[in-house]
Scaffold this active site. Structure first.
Site, mmCIF file in Angstrom:
data_model
loop_
_atom_site.group_PDB
_atom_site.id
_atom_site.type_symbol
_atom_site.label_atom_id
_atom_site.label_comp_id
_atom_site.label_asym_id
_atom_site.label_seq_id
_atom_site.Cartn_x
_atom_site.Cartn_y
_atom_site.Cartn_z
ATOM 1 N N VAL A 105 44.619 5.417 18.197
ATOM 2 C CA VAL A 105 44.046 6.633 18.758
ATOM 3 C C VAL A 105 44.960 7.113 19.876
ATOM 4 O O VAL A 105 45.497 6.317 20.650
ATOM 5 C CB VAL A 105 42.629 6.383 19.323
ATOM 6 C CG1 VAL A 105 42.062 7.654 19.957
ATOM 7 C CG2 VAL A 105 41.693 5.886 18.228
ATOM 8 N N CYS A 106 45.137 8.423 19.963
ATOM 9 C CA CYS A 106 45.894 9.037 21.057
ATOM 10 C C CYS A 106 47.311 8.461 21.119
ATOM 11 O O CYS A 106 47.974 8.322 20.094
ATOM 12 C CB CYS A 106 45.118 8.854 22.365
ATOM 13 S SG CYS A 106 45.607 9.964 23.699
ATOM 14 N N THR A 107 47.798 8.092 22.313
ATOM 15 C CA THR A 107 49.162 7.579 22.433
ATOM 16 C C THR A 107 49.291 6.135 21.972
ATOM 17 O O THR A 107 50.375 5.551 22.056
ATOM 18 C CB THR A 107 49.674 7.709 23.886
ATOM 19 O OG1 THR A 107 48.754 7.058 24.773
ATOM 20 C CG2 THR A 107 49.822 9.161 24.282
ATOM 21 N N THR A 125 48.853 12.098 17.326
ATOM 22 C CA THR A 125 48.812 11.559 18.676
ATOM 23 C C THR A 125 48.352 12.677 19.604
ATOM 24 O O THR A 125 48.112 13.805 19.162
ATOM 25 C CB THR A 125 50.182 10.994 19.105
ATOM 26 O OG1 THR A 125 50.030 10.232 20.308
ATOM 27 C CG2 THR A 125 51.205 12.104 19.351
#
Length: 234
Positions: A105-107, A125
């Protein structure tokens, strides 16, 4: 009677991670029937997120069992450190050999990419870090959730719930995911509707980029280092 869980999901945690990247998916995953959810770290010592929330791991890397899903969250400068953390990167590489779905998830996608686990895959991202992901040989998507074979990734922070519901549908079925969505009353209505750069406008995007510049620069440097190692090996 067999009390063994049908699915085992491991969520990596680390200092300075973004807690919602894990707690959002954790809420969904813990609602999947016959599922065990593990919080994984190097030790069982408390981990403090970048918002100050303390999270207790319940399983070490060394004791991690066979997983169906492995998820890596994003974070602040802690995520940048994890991109160069040999112990975590080696753990991810080893898990990739046996885990059914490698996810982030995300970075957290940057961490997977630094481990060489997203080269040749399409992934999402946080919007401010797409350039870094591309540097490491990843086809970057602007979608909120991306499923490319056994790699599943979510965009920035709040996409973690959408991401986890997708995994619930893949592991079980669509009806199970729908049931969880309703139980959680997941029916978002953003107050201002500016949660993406496409909708926020140039001025607001610039303000966020200015605030995040030190972190963005640090992650860019780490991505460049990782890319050099990855392509050298390739």
């Amino acid at each position: 009677m067999n009390d063994e869980p049908k699915y085992t999901i491991g969520l990596v945690i680390y200092p300075d991670m973004t807690q919602l990247d894990i707690t959002g998916p954790h809420q969904v995953f813990s609602s999947i029937p016959n599922t065990r959810v593990l919080l994984l770290w190097k030790s069982l010592e408390p981990v403090i997120s970048n918002g100050g929330l303390t999270i207790l791991p319940n399983t070490t890397f060394a004791e991690c069992p066979q997983l169906d899903v492995l998820c890596v969250p994003g974070g602040g400068f802690g995520a940048v450190e994890m991109m160069e953390d040999a112990e975590l990167l080696n753990f991810l590489k080893e898990q990739e050999k046996t885990t059914r779905y490698i996810t982030a998830v995300c970075t957290g996608s940057l961490i997977l990419a630094a481990a060489g686990l997203l080269q040749g895959y399409e992934a999402a991202t946080h919007w401010a870090f797409r350039e870094q992901l591309e540097l490491m040989g990843v086809k970057v998507s602007t979608a909120r959730v991306v499923v490319d074979r056994n790699r599943i990734t979510g965009g920035g922070v709040t996409a973690g719930i959408d991401f986890a519901l997708n995994i619930a549908a893949i592991l079980c079925d669509e009806n199970t995911a729908k049931l969880i969505e309703l139980i959680l009353e997941y029916n978002p209505l953003p107050l201002f509707g500016c949660g993406s750069p496409e909708n926020a406008g140039a001025e607001l995007v610039k303000a966020v980029m200015n605030i995040g510049q030190p972190l963005i620069t640090a992650s860019l440097t780490a991505s460049q280092k990782a890319a050099s190692k990855l392509f050298l090996v390739s």
